[in-house]
Design an enzyme around this catalytic site. Sequence first.
Site, PDB file in Angstrom:
ATOM      1  N   GLY A   1     112.343 -35.268  36.336  1.00 55.57           N
ATOM      2  CA  GLY A   1     111.229 -35.006  37.246  1.00 55.57           C
ATOM      3  C   GLY A   1     111.405 -35.730  38.572  1.00 55.57           C
ATOM      4  CG  LEU A   2     110.230 -39.231  39.472  1.00 52.54           C
ATOM      5  CD1 LEU A   2     111.051 -40.513  39.425  1.00 52.54           C
ATOM      6  CD2 LEU A   2     108.821 -39.542  39.926  1.00 52.54           C
ATOM      7  CB  CYS A   3     112.541 -33.101  42.069  1.00 55.22           C
ATOM      8  SG  CYS A   3     112.434 -32.337  40.454  1.00 55.22           S
ATOM      9  N   GLY A   4     109.022 -33.331  43.264  1.00 53.81           N
ATOM     10  CA  GLY A   4     107.954 -32.517  43.837  1.00 53.81           C
ATOM     11  C   GLY A   4     107.582 -31.345  42.943  1.00 53.81           C
TER      12      GLY A   4
END
Length: 292
Positions: free
Chosen positions: A88-91
Amino acid sequence: MPSLKDLKNRIASVKATQKITKAMKMVAAAKLRRAQEAAEAARPYSQRMSAVLANIAQAVEADVAPALMTGTGKDDVHLLVVCTAERGLCGGFNSQISRFARDQARKLMAQGKTVKIITVGKKGYDSLRREFSSNIIERIELRDVKRVGFANADTIAKNIIARFNAGEFDVCTLIYSEFKSVISQIPTGLQLIPAAVPTVEQAATSNTAIYEYEPDAASILEDLIPRNISVQVFRALLENVAGEMGAKMSAMDNATRNAGEMIHKLTLSYNRQRQAQITKELIEIISGAEAL
């Protein structure tokens, strides 16, 4: 109202988070360049492969064409191969692909079709399992793969072809995110089976020579179409990696900026509260001195 110690701890915590997001942004930027070059390098080959298939397909009659090109003659069972990121952590990168796949599945089910789903990537499975847990027939994770290679795509393609030969589905669609720029990744659906061979434009074919195929065109197609499926899956994986890194870089840049704003607000609050406390202590000292 939080105490001065709480505010000081909060500021230190946000500063530590800001350092992490800044480092992640730099890592994503470094990986993005390699991923973008790989995705852009794969496009001409896959496009040329499609053009060659279109050329050969014109010389093949429908009754002798391979099954991967003509299909089963039905479209009752659809297989959706949904490619997302492992992390994750990709908008909104993963949620965009999942939303596109969800809309496709709902649309097909509304038409009375049977939908089967293969997820490539952990985030796609996590997003789709709530609504389509009974439709997901396989989950493929590439978490341990440091750099996606053609071997990974070939394994997925062979799995799809084996399922088609076993009569598990009629139509297969590959869903991935096409990389346009750092801030733009477009969810795309590409039909793999029956092979969606693009039509060659008349302008392009008017001056072309007549080809003779050895062995016959049907045999060449039978060999090329499985290879083309592997190429298209590989291209989709490369586009996804580039899109993921672009989205992560953008998301971490926003997070770093937001952390900076939060630090500014907390520092202001800390200074005001400290000033108020100093003023209060001064007033108490002056009042005590006057009383004496």
